[in-house]
Write an enzyme that holds these catalytic residues in place. Structure first.
Site, PDB file in Angstrom:
ATOM      1  N   GLY A 193       0.972  -1.435  -0.446  1.00  0.00           N
ATOM      2  CA  GLY A 193       0.000   0.335  -0.218  1.00  0.00           C
ATOM      3  C   GLY A 193       1.220   1.709   0.128  1.00  0.00           C
ATOM      4  O   GLY A 193       1.400   1.858   0.611  1.00  0.00           O
ATOM      5  N   GLY A 195      -0.677   4.465  -0.926  1.00  0.00           N
ATOM      6  CA  GLY A 195      -1.550   5.261  -0.961  1.00  0.00           C
ATOM      7  C   GLY A 195      -1.719   6.086  -2.064  1.00  0.00           C
ATOM      8  O   GLY A 195      -1.166   6.089  -2.948  1.00  0.00           O
ATOM      9  N   GLY A 196      -3.003   7.129  -1.988  1.00  0.00           N
ATOM     10  CA  GLY A 196      -2.960   7.710  -3.225  1.00  0.00           C
ATOM     11  C   GLY A 196      -4.232   7.531  -3.916  1.00  0.00           C
ATOM     12  O   GLY A 196      -4.690   8.311  -5.053  1.00  0.00           O
ATOM     13  N   TYR A 197      -4.496   5.733  -3.664  1.00  0.00           N
ATOM     14  CA  TYR A 197      -5.452   5.296  -4.817  1.00  0.00           C
ATOM     15  C   TYR A 197      -4.887   4.935  -5.976  1.00  0.00           C
ATOM     16  O   TYR A 197      -3.744   4.968  -6.371  1.00  0.00           O
ATOM     17  CB  TYR A 197      -6.822   5.670  -4.467  1.00  0.00           C
ATOM     18  CG  TYR A 197      -7.763   5.522  -2.912  1.00  0.00           C
ATOM     19  CD1 TYR A 197      -7.575   3.788  -2.777  1.00  0.00           C
ATOM     20  CD2 TYR A 197      -7.524   6.440  -2.220  1.00  0.00           C
ATOM     21  CE1 TYR A 197      -8.213   3.849  -1.350  1.00  0.00           C
ATOM     22  CE2 TYR A 197      -7.707   6.683  -1.001  1.00  0.00           C
ATOM     23  CZ  TYR A 197      -8.259   4.834  -0.551  1.00  0.00           C
ATOM     24  OH  TYR A 197      -8.806   4.732   0.686  1.00  0.00           O
ATOM     25  N   SER A 206       5.311   6.953   3.903  1.00  0.00           N
ATOM     26  CA  SER A 206       4.914   6.640   4.577  1.00  0.00           C
ATOM     27  C   SER A 206       7.262   5.610   4.140  1.00  0.00           C
ATOM     28  O   SER A 206       7.873   5.456   5.189  1.00  0.00           O
ATOM     29  CB  SER A 206       3.985   5.579   4.842  1.00  0.00           C
ATOM     30  OG  SER A 206       2.987   5.398   5.608  1.00  0.00           O
ATOM     31  N   ASP A 223       1.181  -1.878  -4.498  1.00  0.00           N
ATOM     32  CA  ASP A 223       0.579  -1.019  -4.524  1.00  0.00           C
ATOM     33  C   ASP A 223      -0.046  -1.684  -5.778  1.00  0.00           C
ATOM     34  O   ASP A 223       0.102  -1.686  -7.029  1.00  0.00           O
ATOM     35  CB  ASP A 223       0.711   0.467  -5.243  1.00  0.00           C
ATOM     36  CG  ASP A 223      -0.712   1.507  -4.472  1.00  0.00           C
ATOM     37  OD1 ASP A 223      -0.556   1.089  -3.361  1.00  0.00           O
ATOM     38  OD2 ASP A 223      -1.163   1.574  -5.037  1.00  0.00           O
ATOM     39  N   GLN A 242      -1.983  -7.721  -4.253  1.00  0.00           N
ATOM     40  CA  GLN A 242      -1.523  -7.917  -3.038  1.00  0.00           C
ATOM     41  C   GLN A 242      -2.486  -9.706  -2.324  1.00  0.00           C
ATOM     42  O   GLN A 242      -2.458 -10.052  -1.681  1.00  0.00           O
ATOM     43  CB  GLN A 242      -1.871  -7.157  -1.486  1.00  0.00           C
ATOM     44  CG  GLN A 242      -3.476  -6.977  -1.148  1.00  0.00           C
ATOM     45  CD  GLN A 242      -3.035  -6.186  -0.117  1.00  0.00           C
ATOM     46  OE1 GLN A 242      -3.517  -5.062   0.276  1.00  0.00           O
ATOM     47  NE2 GLN A 242      -2.654  -7.086   1.166  1.00  0.00           N
ATOM     48  N   ASP A 264      -0.400  -1.965   4.526  1.00  0.00           N
ATOM     49  CA  ASP A 264      -0.944  -1.243   4.707  1.00  0.00           C
ATOM     50  C   ASP A 264      -1.874  -0.321   3.625  1.00  0.00           C
ATOM     51  O   ASP A 264      -1.448  -0.024   2.959  1.00  0.00           O
ATOM     52  CB  ASP A 264      -0.069  -0.188   4.952  1.00  0.00           C
ATOM     53  CG  ASP A 264      -1.201   1.333   5.494  1.00  0.00           C
ATOM     54  OD1 ASP A 264      -2.031   1.176   5.833  1.00  0.00           O
ATOM     55  OD2 ASP A 264      -0.497   2.724   5.684  1.00  0.00           O
ATOM     56  N   HIS A 267      -6.773  -3.326   2.537  1.00  0.00           N
ATOM     57  CA  HIS A 267      -7.367  -3.651   4.360  1.00  0.00           C
ATOM     58  C   HIS A 267      -8.948  -4.523   4.357  1.00  0.00           C
ATOM     59  O   HIS A 267      -9.297  -4.815   5.126  1.00  0.00           O
ATOM     60  CB  HIS A 267      -8.306  -2.676   5.218  1.00  0.00           C
ATOM     61  CG  HIS A 267      -6.768  -1.907   5.244  1.00  0.00           C
ATOM     62  ND1 HIS A 267      -5.681  -1.627   5.646  1.00  0.00           N
ATOM     63  CD2 HIS A 267      -7.013  -0.035   5.083  1.00  0.00           C
ATOM     64  CE1 HIS A 267      -5.050  -0.433   5.723  1.00  0.00           C
ATOM     65  NE2 HIS A 267      -5.668   0.271   5.491  1.00  0.00           N
TER      66      HIS A 267
END
Length: 384
Positions: A193, A195-197, A206, A223, A242, A264, A267
């Site tokens: 992950g 982030g930011g889609y 991160s 990602d 993932q 991360d 989820h």
């Protein structure tokens, strides 16, 4: 870039002749380029209101490689090739010492022992009074980046825009508790992950935080969307799913094994369980597998269950199952450890040695779970 830096990290842990061999192999120009890139990514935002040029000269005893930093508050730090004629400060470094400073363990080094010389480039007069505070601030920004002191992880999270502290989560205090002993090790860290889609320009906070916190680490991000723009020194971003065991296996074989894996990602409970089963075997002994955002275990929209808290298909259900795996040598009534279908302990039975669960985050510690069960002569029922 990452393989070259990894070779310098390995050399910086060894003898001086190993550092010299790595320097000779890569060449001074390449080493200086990597050193400047690494040094720059560690810089705190400049605070000097006036633009300041600071030169760096790196020598191997035969030749010299020069670069110039341009620092000013509110602006990105720039690096220019060569020594800018307006340099007001010049840093001089022996190449082998700089390799050790950047990528070697601190081993108790203190600032006075570092091999650099700070001197103004003006021979006949002091800098104008109005420039002196900015020169001092810019110089402090550069030298502080090589401090052996561990940066505060919470502050780094805020600086790089990670949500692990001060937004919806308060995770960094737990991360520091478990990761501090590894901070100076050449760890390999994978975070699922970025982030930011789907926004290719968003995310990466991160990963940048981890790269700064672990100065000798190789950091990898996975990602579902293309986030390759965040790749750089000691940071590699891979596109993948993932929830696809084959992709995860290929990723781990190419870039692992890992000292730390952090989930991360989506989820979604199914995805988290798939990733754990595929990647836990690729965590080194003494490392950690971390699962964030346990709260979605209770959300049906994420594959959670808000009625039956014991189902094994959620993240918390997985953790409850892992508690049994941690104690597998106590379960069998004949005193022998339970076995999988091949007659051997499962990966988690054999390799899980500790579990640390906090609000919405779990740290699973990898090792060799072979202490043995309680002896058979211990009573199996109270006899008083």
């Amino acid at each position: 870039m990452t393989p070259d830096i990894e070779s310098l990290i390995r050399a910086a842990s060894g003898r001086p002749d190993e550092i010299r061999a790595a320097l000779d192999k890569l060449g001074l120009a390449r080493v200086a380029e990597l050193a400047v890139a690494e040094w720059t990514l560690r810089l705190d935002p400049p605070s000097n209101p006036l633009e300041i040029h600071i030169g760096l000269s790196v020598s191997d005893g035969r030749e010299t490689a020069d670069h110039t930093w341009v620092l000013r508050a509110g602006e990105p730090v720039r690096v220019l090739p060569g020594l800018h004629p307006g340099c007001e400060v010049r840093l001089r470094y022996d190449a082998e010492e700089l390799i050790t400073e950047l990528w070697g363990p601190s081993r108790g080094r203190s600032s006075p022992s570092r091999a650099y010389e700070l001197a103004t480039a003006m021979d006949t007069h002091f800098p104008p009074r109005e420039r002196q505070p900015s020169i001092a601030a810019a110089s402090a920004t550069l030298t502080a980046a090589l401090s052996a002191r561990a940066p505060d992880l919470g502050a780094l999270a805020v600086r790089y825009g990670s949500d692990k502290w001060g937004q919806t989560h308060w995770f960094t205090q737990h991360y520091e508790r478990h990761f501090a002993p590894l901070r100076e090790e050449p760890v390999r860290l994978l975070e699922i992950g970025v982030g930011g889609y789907e926004n290719e320009e968003s995310g990466g906070g991160s990963l940048k935080m981890w790269r700064r916190y672990f100065p000798r680490a190789s950091v990898f991000g996975l990602d579902y969307f293309d986030k390759s723009r965040f790749s750089g020194p000691r940071l590699t971003v891979v596109r993948g799913d993932q929830n696809d065991p084959a992709q995860l296996d290929a990723l781990a074989k190419e870039h692992g094994p890992f000292d730390i894996v952090i989930d991360d990602g989506s989820h979604i409970n199914e995805h988290v369980l798939t990733s754990f089963r595929a990647l836990f075997p690729y965590v080194r002994s003494g490392g950690f597998y971390v699962i964030e955002d346990l709260w979605t275990s209770y959300l049906p929209g994420y594959g959670g269950d808000d009625r039956d808290f014991g189902v094994p298909t959620t993240m918390l259900g997985l953790l409850k199952t892992l508690l049994d795996d941690l104690h597998h040598q106590e379960r069998d009534s004949d005193g022998e450890p339970s076995r999988d279908t091949a007659g051997e302990p499962s990966a988690t039975e054999a390799g899980l040695v500790g579990m640390h669960v906090y609000h919405n985050i779990a740290f699973l510690e990898k090792g060799r779970n072979a202490e043995g069960g309680i002896p058979r002569w211990m009573p199996r029922a109270p006899h008083w």
